[in-house]
Write a protein that holds these residues in place. Structure first.
Motif, short mmCIF file in Angstrom:
data_model
loop_
_atom_site.label_atom_id
_atom_site.label_comp_id
_atom_site.label_asym_id
_atom_site.label_seq_id
_atom_site.Cartn_x
_atom_site.Cartn_y
_atom_site.Cartn_z
N PRO B 323 28.81 31.68 43.04
CA PRO B 323 30.08 32.22 43.52
C PRO B 323 30.01 33.73 43.72
N LYS B 324 29.24 34.40 42.86
CA LYS B 324 29.12 35.85 42.96
C LYS B 324 28.67 36.26 44.36
N ILE B 327 31.42 35.65 46.91
CA ILE B 327 32.47 36.67 46.81
C ILE B 327 32.01 37.95 47.48
N PHE B 333 38.37 32.23 46.54
CA PHE B 333 38.63 30.83 46.23
C PHE B 333 39.80 30.75 45.26
N GLY B 342 41.06 29.37 37.19
CA GLY B 342 41.50 30.56 37.90
C GLY B 342 42.05 31.67 37.03
N LEU B 343 42.30 31.38 35.74
CA LEU B 343 43.03 32.36 34.95
C LEU B 343 42.39 32.57 33.58
N ARG B 350 47.85 42.14 34.14
CA ARG B 350 47.07 43.24 34.69
C ARG B 350 45.57 42.92 34.66
N THR B 351 45.09 42.48 33.49
CA THR B 351 43.67 42.18 33.35
C THR B 351 43.26 41.10 34.35
N ASN B 352 44.11 40.11 34.53
CA ASN B 352 43.79 39.04 35.47
C ASN B 352 43.77 39.54 36.91
N VAL B 355 40.52 41.93 37.86
CA VAL B 355 39.14 41.56 37.51
C VAL B 355 38.15 41.83 38.64
N ARG B 356 38.60 41.64 39.89
CA ARG B 356 37.68 41.86 41.00
C ARG B 356 37.68 43.32 41.46
N LEU B 358 37.61 46.05 39.36
CA LEU B 358 37.21 46.99 38.32
C LEU B 358 36.24 48.06 38.82
N SER B 359 35.36 47.68 39.73
CA SER B 359 34.36 48.65 40.20
C SER B 359 35.04 49.88 40.80
N LYS B 409 44.56 38.32 42.60
CA LYS B 409 43.31 39.00 42.24
C LYS B 409 42.40 39.18 43.44
N TRP B 410 42.65 38.41 44.51
CA TRP B 410 41.79 38.56 45.70
C TRP B 410 42.39 39.47 46.77
#
Lengths: 336, 515
Positions: B323-324, B327, B333, B342-343, B350-352, B355-356, B358-359, B409-410
């Motif tokens: 998946p990485k 993505i 997805f 998914g969670l 916020r953390t949820n 997650v994508r 963070l960078s 998150k996406w």
């Protein structure tokens, strides 16, 4: 990870005694235990005794932080006790049998700890063995390795060798400083422990990789579907666990000044108990380094007091077992 | 009085009436189809018959004796057998075939602590012969194929001398030849006086094997009669009812440029391959019944399952092994099992959500809390997540708000392709409308959308193009505005794919639109 502040706000109106016990029970227990020993034992509140407690806590905490990392990724590492023994023996052997200086003496046990972590993650992450069983196996194998290497004998200064001579090296002062030295009156090992507690806490709470460790453990499939390389993080966790166990072993060797065989065995139980007690500190509900520190303080104070009350060491295991069960029960009740 | 009679059965869960006075009759030695859409009450009725649930009202009479089942073993003793859809849940994988068949006897035998294995083996052999299965008695269950397990389960049911056997979607895991064999065995048992209650979405097979049919809709029987007098189209019409209006669709425009394409994508479970194209801004729907392989397709597209194939995103070719990688190439997805996949339930919203991201929210590796809070707050407001606090724990949110977190998150990841697997499962009407508007706005921004569901009405509402999926293959492609609900059901129920005339088209004017 931030403590779940909101849940406490929401539940404020109905903070039952059980919730209170769960959130502050560990701190309360520490205070009660200290108060009790302080009243009943004359020599409990002395500088020497506290310094002694802290020294013994420092090793347990290092090992327990390693266990905390494996728990964070929803794993488990039973092999830490054996890794402590292995590190103790290997650093003692480097000093006494091979006359090495400080650098090699530290490097060898740490590398061995990392190798154990890699081996565990090979079994658990790659071969997908259940973590408990895989690390149970490595625990025995590693214990066997250090016993075989020493043929069951401890390693100490001027020990006789099979060829008739005595060992060429000895425990050098720079190595002994780790476990016995003091800085401004504070044991060096305690400073080392505090430094590591702070660094790991900051790392786990405020950095991206720290957060990804937690997410990997919280829901591995969701983490994978969010693009987190979960297997890599699980591998890191076992390697870190091995590393900290090795560090604990070094401090242990330095503190007692000999390489005792199987000296690390008792640290497994203490470390596991500390890490699980840590779940409940401040109601975190998950493995966390600060909680782990408090867990090992509780165990350290308790064992110290019991020893001073002349409770034999074998009976102390009963107390440890009861504490672990209590901590587990408390954290499971909270989950419900 | 021979036969099975369920009379005037009522059942409600809380305020919801699931069965409203159902009469269900099965004659001796027939195969009786029980049909209905999801939620029509089929499973509840069968659970009552199997002793799993008690009805609020109503009687069950079997061969002249009235029964009140208080447990599944009561029903078993009265001659009811159940072959569940998930055969693995009813067998012990590490025991042998004959031990599994004898398992019920072992439990039931109270007087004799010792069993004669020789006797059990003989009996098992006989039962296996009855279901036409010739495999070694010592074979372990986990070495058996699905088809064999199903027949073993049938043998086990026969061993308790069941006379009325419920088959729940029996052919779903079977190949065509295995299906034929199952039907032959059913016919043979039928001639010995055994009756079957046959639950299936595959209407073609219902036509082939069943004698009579009862059709349920919203907890009431809407049709009862001989199968031979009912066409597949009629069955669908009874199942669906006339309440589905053909809503006027706002016409969406999308570009001609294909931005996502997949070629020869392997779906390992069904061992089929799929080709698919999505244009910029297009919403492509995949219509398939439960078990058609939609989730497997989605998970293959996202490389969550090990697969092979070629992906093309904006003309660039990729092969993914995790998946990485998918993505990073720009695929998102939204999985069907949102809690499981998914969670992070005990983490904050916020953390949820971040997650994508963070960078872009870190300095070194250090997460900048202020920036993170801003981004999270922004997403919460765009998506109308309630409660609107980024510190709320996800497990405290309603299903709809949780789903918005999963999508959220996406949203800021700059991806090109969004895959939604049953995104409205378990969320209320308002949340559904919100999810739809999020999906539309994504499409309007030029994303490629894939929407997989068994709720066909949703596809007619939201999709531009619809593929019908059956047994891991995309068998038909329609423009959403040119297809009806009934046609989607028809084709996904295994209707004729190669027929020259489309069903329902001619009758559409008279029947469907009038509603």
């Amino acid at each position: 990870m931030e403590q779940p502040v909101l849940s406490s706000i929401k539940k404020k109106q109905t903070l039952s005694p059980l919730d209170f016990l769960y959130k502050h029970g560990t701190l309360l227990a520490i205070l009660v235990v200290i108060a009790y020993f302080g009243i009943t034992l004359d020599r409990f509140f002395t500088y020497d005794n506290f310094s002694d407690i802290l020294r013994s806590i420092s090793i347990v905490t290092l090992v327990a932080i390693g266990i905390t990392f494996s728990l964070i990724v929803d794993g488990f590492d039973l092999s830490v006790g054996s890794t402590v023994s292995l590190a103790t023996i290997s650093s003692a052997a480097a000093l006494v049998l091979y006359r090495q200086e400080i650098f090699v003496t530290l490097l060898v046990p740490i590398l061995l700890g990392i190798v154990v972590g890699l081996l565990n993650s090979l079994l658990i992450v790659k071969l997908r063995l259940p973590d408990l069983l895989a690390t149970l196996a490595t625990m025995y194998a590693i214990n066997g390795v250090q016993l075989t290497y020493t043929k069951g004998f401890s390693i100490y200064n001027d020990m006789p060798l099979p060829d008739g001579g005595t060992a060429p090296g000895k425990f050098i002062p720079s190595f002994l400083f780790i476990g016995q030295g003091e800085v401004f009156g504070i044991p060096f090992s305690v400073l080392l422990m505090l430094l590591i507690v702070i660094v790991s806490h900051l790392f786990l709470t405020y950095t991206k990789p720290g957060r990804l460790f937690y997410m990997t453990g919280e829901n591995r499939e969701a983490a994978r579907l969010a693009g987190i390389p979960v297997n890599r993080y699980r591998t890191y966790a076992y390697v870190i666990s091995g590393f900290f166990a090795a560090l604990g072993g070094i401090v242990l060797a330095s503190r007692i000044g000999t390489g005792q065989v199987s000296a690390g065995a008792s640290f497994l139980m203490d470390g596991v108990a500390a890490a699980y007690i840590g779940f409940s500190v401040f109601g975190a509900g998950k493995p966390n380094v600060i909680g782990t520190l408090f867990g090992s303080i509780l165990i350290g104070v308790l064992l110290n007091g019991l020893t001073m009350m002349n409770v034999p060491y074998y009976a102390q295991d009963i107390v440890k077992g009861v504490i672990l069960v209590g901590a587990l029960a408390l954290s499971h009740m909270q989950k419900k | 009085m021979n036969g099975l009679f369920m009379e005037n059965i009522y059942k409600s869960f809380g305020d919801v009436n699931v069965l409203n006075g159902v009469n269900f009759h099965v004659q001796k030695g027939e195969v009786h189809a029980l049909l209905g859409m999801n939620g029509a009450g089929k499973s509840t009725l069968m659970k009552i018959l199997a002793g799993d649930l008690s009805p609020n009202e109503g009687t069950i009479t079997i061969d002249g004796i009235e029964y009140q089942f208080s447990s599944p073993s009561d029903a078993k003793k009265a001659g009811i057998g159940l072959v569940v859809q998930e055969v693995d849940t009813a067998l012990f994988p590490s025991l042998t075939v004959y031990e599994n068949i004898a398992a019920d006897d072992i439990v039931e035998t109270k007087r004799r602590p010792f069993l004669s294995w020789k006797q059990q083996k003989q009996r098992s052999e006989e039962l296996l012969r009855q279901v036409g299965l010739s495999i070694p008695l010592n074979k372990l269950i986990h070495e058996c194929t699905l088809h064999e397990k199903q027949l073993i389960l049938l043998a086990k049911v026969l061993s308790s001398s069941a006379r009325y056997i419920i088959l729940d979607e029996p052919t779903a895991p079977l190949s065509e030849t295995e299906t034929k064999r199952l039907f032959d065995i059913m016919k043979q048992l039928k001639s010995q006086g055994v009756s079957f209650i046959y639950i299936s979405h595959k209407l073609k097979e219902v036509k082939e094997i069943c004698d009579r049919v009862t059709i349920l809709r919203d907890g009431t029987v809407v049709h009862r009669g001989d199968v031979s007098q009912l066409s597949i189209e009629d069955m669908i019409r009874h199942m669906v009812g006339r309440s589905y209006e053909t809503r006027k669709k706002e016409t969406r425009t999308y570009s001609d440029q294909v931005i996502f394409e997949v070629k020869h994508l392997l779906i390992p479970k069904t061992n089929t391959t799929v080709n698919l194209q999505i244009r910029q801004g297009e919403i492509v729907g995949i219509a398939g019944l439960v078990g058609a392989g939609k989730t497997e397709l989605a998970e293959s597209l996202f490389a969550h399952t090990k697969t092979t194939g070629e992906w093309f995103i904006r003309g660039k070719r990729y092969t993914f092994s995790s998946p990485k990688e998918a993505i990073e190439a720009g695929i998102c997805f939204i999985p069907e099992e949102r809690r499981k996949q998914g969670l992070f339930m005990s983490e904050t919203v916020r953390t949820n959500l971040t997650v994508r991201l963070l960078s872009s929210l870190t300095k070194g590796q250090w997460v900048i809390k202020r920036k993170e809070a801003e981004v999270a707050q922004q997403l919460i407001e765009t998506l109308h997540i309630r409660p609107s606090s980024p510190h709320a724990l996800v497990k405290q949110l309603s299903g709809g708000n949780q789903q918005k977190v999963v999508i959220g998150k996406w949203l800021q990841t700059n991806s090109d392709v969004f895959i939604f697997d049953e995104p409205t499962k378990g969320i209320d009407v308002n949340a559904k409308a919100e999810v739809f508007s999020i999906i539309r706005s994504l499409a309007d921004k030029g994303k490629a959308i894939l929407y997989l569901t068994s709720e066909f009405q949703e596809l007619l509402d939201i999709a531009d193009t619809i593929y019908v999926m059956v047994d891991g293959q995309l068998v038909k492609r329609f423009l959403a505005k040119e297809v009806t609900y009934e046609q989607l059901i028809y084709y996904s129920s295994g209707g004729d794919f190669h027929g020259t005339t489309s069903p329902f088209i001619n009758k559409e004017e008279t029947n469907v639109i009038s509603s």
